[in-house]
Motif scaffolding. Structure first.
Motif, PDB file in Angstrom:
ATOM      1  N   ILE A  28       0.755  -0.915   0.427  1.00  0.00           N
ATOM      2  CA  ILE A  28      -0.300  -0.337   0.100  1.00  0.00           C
ATOM      3  C   ILE A  28       1.091   1.535  -0.163  1.00  0.00           C
ATOM      4  N   PHE A  29       2.320   1.660   0.834  1.00  0.00           N
ATOM      5  CA  PHE A  29       3.025   1.956   0.495  1.00  0.00           C
ATOM      6  C   PHE A  29       3.030   2.445  -0.941  1.00  0.00           C
ATOM      7  N   HIS A  30       3.546   2.007  -1.118  1.00  0.00           N
ATOM      8  CA  HIS A  30       4.294   1.612  -3.075  1.00  0.00           C
ATOM      9  C   HIS A  30       2.786   2.257  -4.175  1.00  0.00           C
ATOM     10  N   PHE A  31       1.239   1.893  -3.324  1.00  0.00           N
ATOM     11  CA  PHE A  31       0.731   2.389  -3.655  1.00  0.00           C
ATOM     12  C   PHE A  31       0.488   3.711  -4.202  1.00  0.00           C
ATOM     13  N   PHE A  32       0.874   4.934  -2.606  1.00  0.00           N
ATOM     14  CA  PHE A  32       0.911   6.199  -2.047  1.00  0.00           C
ATOM     15  C   PHE A  32       2.068   6.985  -3.191  1.00  0.00           C
TER      16      PHE A  32
END
Length: 151
Positions: free
Chosen positions: A62-66
């Motif tokens: 999710i950190f990469h998505f953001f």
């Protein structure tokens, strides 16, 4: 975290947080604003790119998505400046202001990963801090956008 890329990521984030805050708190459109703004943009680009070399939860997270959302926000904030399209100033302000708010929201996620050990508590702590940051950011973005359209 204790790797060269981790330290660079930390450096880019600290510079981005400081320069983003400086840009937000100072007069817009001045040489100072532009210079500090470009330092912010370059460091945000480096911050987002470096994030893809950090593995969270054994791969894409999710950190990469953001980080992708952040990249899009930065590009969307700079495009109107470079093209000088209709209503470019409002578009620039909106996306860049949300970029700074998003950066501070990401800060809470980072703090959560470092200091909250229980995953159930982690999600609540990060969600509450992120919500409050986004709520306050939205309030100030709308308040300052009104001033911008009155000029």
């Amino acid at each position: 975290m204790f790797s060269t890329i981790g330290y660079l990521h930390l450096l880019f984030s600290v510079i981005s947080m400081i320069t983003g805050l400086i840009v937000i708190l100072n007069t817009k459109g001045t040489k100072f604003h532009k210079r500090v703004g470009y330092v912010y943009v370059v460091n945000m680009l480096l911050l987002n790119i470096s994030s893809f070399f950090i593995s969270n939860f054994n791969g894409f997270s999710i950190f990469h998505f953001f980080a992708i959302v952040s990249l899009i926000t930065i590009l969307a904030g700079m495009y109107p400046v470079l093209k000088r399209s209709k209503n470019w100033l409002q578009k620039h302000y909106y996306f860049m202001a949300w970029s700074v708010v998003g950066l501070y929201c990401a800060f809470w996620s980072e703090v959560g990963t470092r200091f909250v050990k229980n995953m159930q508590d982690f999600w609540w702590a990060v969600a509450i801090a992120t919500f409050l940051t986004a709520f306050l950011g939205n309030y100030f973005i709308k308040k300052n956008a009104k001033k911008l359209t009155e000029q």
